[in-house]
Write a protein that holds these residues in place. Structure first.
Motif, PDB file in Angstrom:
ATOM      1  N   THR A  72       0.832  -1.201   0.000  1.00 15.62           N
ATOM      2  CA  THR A  72       0.000   0.000   0.000  1.00 15.62           C
ATOM      3  C   THR A  72       0.866   1.250   0.000  1.00 15.62           C
ATOM      4  O   THR A  72       0.548   2.251  -0.653  1.00 15.62           O
ATOM      5  CB  THR A  72      -0.912   0.010   1.245  1.00 15.62           C
ATOM      6  N   TRP A  73       1.982   1.193   0.711  1.00 15.89           N
ATOM      7  CA  TRP A  73       2.884   2.354   0.821  1.00 15.89           C
ATOM      8  C   TRP A  73       3.468   2.698  -0.548  1.00 15.89           C
ATOM      9  O   TRP A  73       3.470   3.856  -0.960  1.00 15.89           O
ATOM     10  CB  TRP A  73       4.000   2.039   1.801  1.00 15.89           C
ATOM     11  N   ALA A  74       3.959   1.685  -1.279  1.00 11.93           N
ATOM     12  CA  ALA A  74       4.566   1.932  -2.596  1.00 11.93           C
ATOM     13  C   ALA A  74       3.525   2.447  -3.575  1.00 11.93           C
ATOM     14  O   ALA A  74       3.789   3.367  -4.365  1.00 11.93           O
ATOM     15  CB  ALA A  74       5.202   0.650  -3.129  1.00 11.93           C
ATOM     16  N   PHE A  75       2.334   1.866  -3.530  1.00 12.51           N
ATOM     17  CA  PHE A  75       1.252   2.298  -4.413  1.00 12.51           C
ATOM     18  C   PHE A  75       0.892   3.762  -4.144  1.00 12.51           C
ATOM     19  O   PHE A  75       0.762   4.568  -5.067  1.00 12.51           O
ATOM     20  CB  PHE A  75       0.030   1.401  -4.189  1.00 12.51           C
ATOM     21  N   SER A  76       0.756   4.112  -2.867  1.00  5.63           N
ATOM     22  CA  SER A  76       0.372   5.482  -2.495  1.00  5.63           C
ATOM     23  C   SER A  76       1.445   6.483  -2.884  1.00  5.63           C
ATOM     24  O   SER A  76       1.146   7.573  -3.386  1.00  5.63           O
ATOM     25  CB  SER A  76       0.099   5.567  -0.988  1.00  5.63           C
ATOM     26  N   LEU A  77       2.711   6.135  -2.653  1.00 10.61           N
ATOM     27  CA  LEU A  77       3.812   7.037  -2.985  1.00 10.61           C
ATOM     28  C   LEU A  77       3.825   7.354  -4.471  1.00 10.61           C
ATOM     29  O   LEU A  77       3.901   8.522  -4.876  1.00 10.61           O
ATOM     30  CB  LEU A  77       5.153   6.409  -2.572  1.00 10.61           C
ATOM     31  N   LEU A  78       3.700   6.323  -5.284  1.00 13.10           N
ATOM     32  CA  LEU A  78       3.770   6.508  -6.729  1.00 13.10           C
ATOM     33  C   LEU A  78       2.587   7.331  -7.240  1.00 13.10           C
ATOM     34  O   LEU A  78       2.747   8.238  -8.053  1.00 13.10           O
ATOM     35  CB  LEU A  78       3.807   5.144  -7.423  1.00 13.10           C
ATOM     36  N   LYS A  79       1.406   7.043  -6.724  1.00 12.32           N
ATOM     37  CA  LYS A  79       0.233   7.758  -7.237  1.00 12.32           C
ATOM     38  C   LYS A  79       0.244   9.227  -6.808  1.00 12.32           C
ATOM     39  O   LYS A  79      -0.180  10.105  -7.569  1.00 12.32           O
ATOM     40  CB  LYS A  79      -1.071   7.081  -6.804  1.00 12.32           C
ATOM     41  N   PHE A  80       0.760   9.540  -5.609  1.00 12.00           N
ATOM     42  CA  PHE A  80       0.798  10.935  -5.174  1.00 12.00           C
ATOM     43  C   PHE A  80       1.880  11.727  -5.918  1.00 12.00           C
ATOM     44  O   PHE A  80       1.725  12.923  -6.155  1.00 12.00           O
ATOM     45  CB  PHE A  80       0.989  11.028  -3.661  1.00 12.00           C
ATOM     46  N   VAL A  81       2.968  11.059  -6.292  1.00 10.99           N
ATOM     47  CA  VAL A  81       3.973  11.709  -7.128  1.00 10.99           C
ATOM     48  C   VAL A  81       3.344  12.066  -8.477  1.00 10.99           C
ATOM     49  O   VAL A  81       3.510  13.177  -8.996  1.00 10.99           O
ATOM     50  CB  VAL A  81       5.207  10.797  -7.331  1.00 10.99           C
ATOM     51  N   GLY A  82       2.605  11.122  -9.050  1.00 13.64           N
ATOM     52  CA  GLY A  82       1.945  11.365 -10.320  1.00 13.64           C
ATOM     53  C   GLY A  82       0.902  12.470 -10.233  1.00 13.64           C
ATOM     54  O   GLY A  82       0.807  13.329 -11.111  1.00 13.64           O
ATOM     55  N   ALA A  83       0.114  12.459  -9.149  1.00 13.87           N
ATOM     56  CA  ALA A  83      -0.909  13.491  -8.963  1.00 13.87           C
ATOM     57  C   ALA A  83      -0.267  14.868  -8.795  1.00 13.87           C
ATOM     58  O   ALA A  83      -0.768  15.871  -9.327  1.00 13.87           O
ATOM     59  CB  ALA A  83      -1.771  13.162  -7.748  1.00 13.87           C
ATOM     60  N   GLY A  84       0.849  14.912  -8.084  1.00 13.98           N
ATOM     61  CA  GLY A  84       1.556  16.179  -7.896  1.00 13.98           C
ATOM     62  C   GLY A  84       2.068  16.735  -9.214  1.00 13.98           C
ATOM     63  O   GLY A  84       1.995  17.950  -9.464  1.00 13.98           O
ATOM     64  N   TYR A  85       2.555  15.854 -10.086  1.00 12.32           N
ATOM     65  CA  TYR A  85       3.047  16.297 -11.387  1.00 12.32           C
ATOM     66  C   TYR A  85       1.902  16.836 -12.237  1.00 12.32           C
ATOM     67  O   TYR A  85       2.050  17.855 -12.930  1.00 12.32           O
ATOM     68  CB  TYR A  85       3.748  15.142 -12.105  1.00 12.32           C
ATOM     69  N   LEU A  86       0.756  16.191 -12.181  1.00  7.99           N
ATOM     70  CA  LEU A  86      -0.408  16.665 -12.931  1.00  7.99           C
ATOM     71  C   LEU A  86      -0.881  18.024 -12.426  1.00  7.99           C
ATOM     72  O   LEU A  86      -1.285  18.888 -13.212  1.00  7.99           O
ATOM     73  CB  LEU A  86      -1.551  15.643 -12.829  1.00  7.99           C
ATOM     74  N   MET A  87      -0.821  18.238 -11.124  1.00  9.64           N
ATOM     75  CA  MET A  87      -1.191  19.542 -10.568  1.00  9.64           C
ATOM     76  C   MET A  87      -0.209  20.615 -11.040  1.00  9.64           C
ATOM     77  O   MET A  87      -0.596  21.765 -11.285  1.00  9.64           O
ATOM     78  CB  MET A  87      -1.222  19.475  -9.044  1.00  9.64           C
ATOM     79  N   TYR A  88       1.061  20.246 -11.172  1.00  8.66           N
ATOM     80  CA  TYR A  88       2.069  21.177 -11.697  1.00  8.66           C
ATOM     81  C   TYR A  88       1.732  21.566 -13.142  1.00  8.66           C
ATOM     82  O   TYR A  88       1.819  22.743 -13.519  1.00  8.66           O
ATOM     83  CB  TYR A  88       3.448  20.531 -11.622  1.00  8.66           C
ATOM     84  N   LEU A  89       1.316  20.573 -13.947  1.00 12.08           N
ATOM     85  CA  LEU A  89       0.929  20.862 -15.329  1.00 12.08           C
ATOM     86  C   LEU A  89      -0.311  21.752 -15.365  1.00 12.08           C
ATOM     87  O   LEU A  89      -0.428  22.643 -16.221  1.00 12.08           O
ATOM     88  CB  LEU A  89       0.660  19.565 -16.085  1.00 12.08           C
ATOM     89  N   ALA A  90      -1.243  21.510 -14.438  1.00 11.59           N
ATOM     90  CA  ALA A  90      -2.445  22.341 -14.368  1.00 11.59           C
ATOM     91  C   ALA A  90      -2.074  23.783 -14.044  1.00 11.59           C
ATOM     92  O   ALA A  90      -2.586  24.730 -14.651  1.00 11.59           O
ATOM     93  CB  ALA A  90      -3.402  21.796 -13.301  1.00 11.59           C
TER      94      ALA A  90
END
Length: 208
Positions: free
Chosen positions: A70-88
């Motif tokens: 769960t930890w690895a899954f959460s880390l990866l998805k929040f990194v991805g979400a953060g990058y998308l917010m940067y693009l926004a």
């Protein structure tokens, strides 16, 4: 070596999956509409490069570890979400001419390609999807399952490349229409920013 029937079923399934609305093809559509065909194709190649990573992750078992942790899954998805917010954020503050406020340089080919890679690699659900999808078409009686998974991943990438390139071509027509006016570009930038925010929220709230 896979049977012809298995390959045909796999290709049909891959085409349908590539056409189904999802973060990756929406990303291609948005970038093509914002920046034109070249941008959409570069993002497409970046996304497909990311799929190479997911293919090998499944082949060597890394995807299984992500699924189990769960930890690895959460880390990866929040990194991805953060990058998308940067693009926004970049889209919302872009000038009508498509250049970010305070800068004089538009996105380079390398940046567009990198966007595609990051967008794809930081979505753990792609690895999990591959983990569930690719092995279904592998047959242990026909040789190494690892090599079959790699071959299937390569075929899926080829199908995705063709389908997404088609999406880029169609979406680039919007770019020609929107960029006729500064107002049109501004509207498109705001729409793109909203799409990125929506994709970020969807990724951040994804569950195993």
């Amino acid at each position: 070596m896979l049977s012809f029937e298995s390959l045909l079923a796999f290709v049909v399934a891959s085409v349908l999956l590539a056409l189904a609305p999802g973060p990756d093809n929406i990303f291609v559509l948005t970038q093509s509409a914002m920046s034109g065909l070249r941008a959409g194709l570069l993002v497409t190649v970046g996304l497909c490069t990311g799929l190479i990573v997911h293919t090998f992750a499944v082949a060597i078992g890394v995807a299984t570890l992500i699924y189990a942790s769960t930890w690895a899954f959460s880390l990866l998805k929040f990194v991805g979400a953060g990058y998308l917010m940067y693009l926004a954020w970049q889209s919302f503050r872009a000038k009508p001419d498509g250049v970010v406020v305070g800068e004089k340089i538009a996105l380079s080919d390398a940046e567009l390609y990198r966007r595609g890679i990051i967008m794809n690699v930081t979505n753990p659900k792609v690895s999990i999807f591959f983990l569930a999808f690719l092995p279904q078409f592998a047959d242990p009686a026909r040789g190494s399952v690892t090599m079959q998974v790699i071959a299937l991943g390569g075929l899926f990438i080829l199908v995705t490349l063709i389908v997404f390139a088609g999406v880029a071509v169609l979406a680039s027509k919007l770019n020609a229409w929107f960029t006729k006016s500064a107002r049109g570009q501004q509207i498109l930038n705001q729409i793109a920013g909203a799409v990125f925010v929506a994709l970020a929220v969807k990724l951040a709230t994804a569950k195993l």
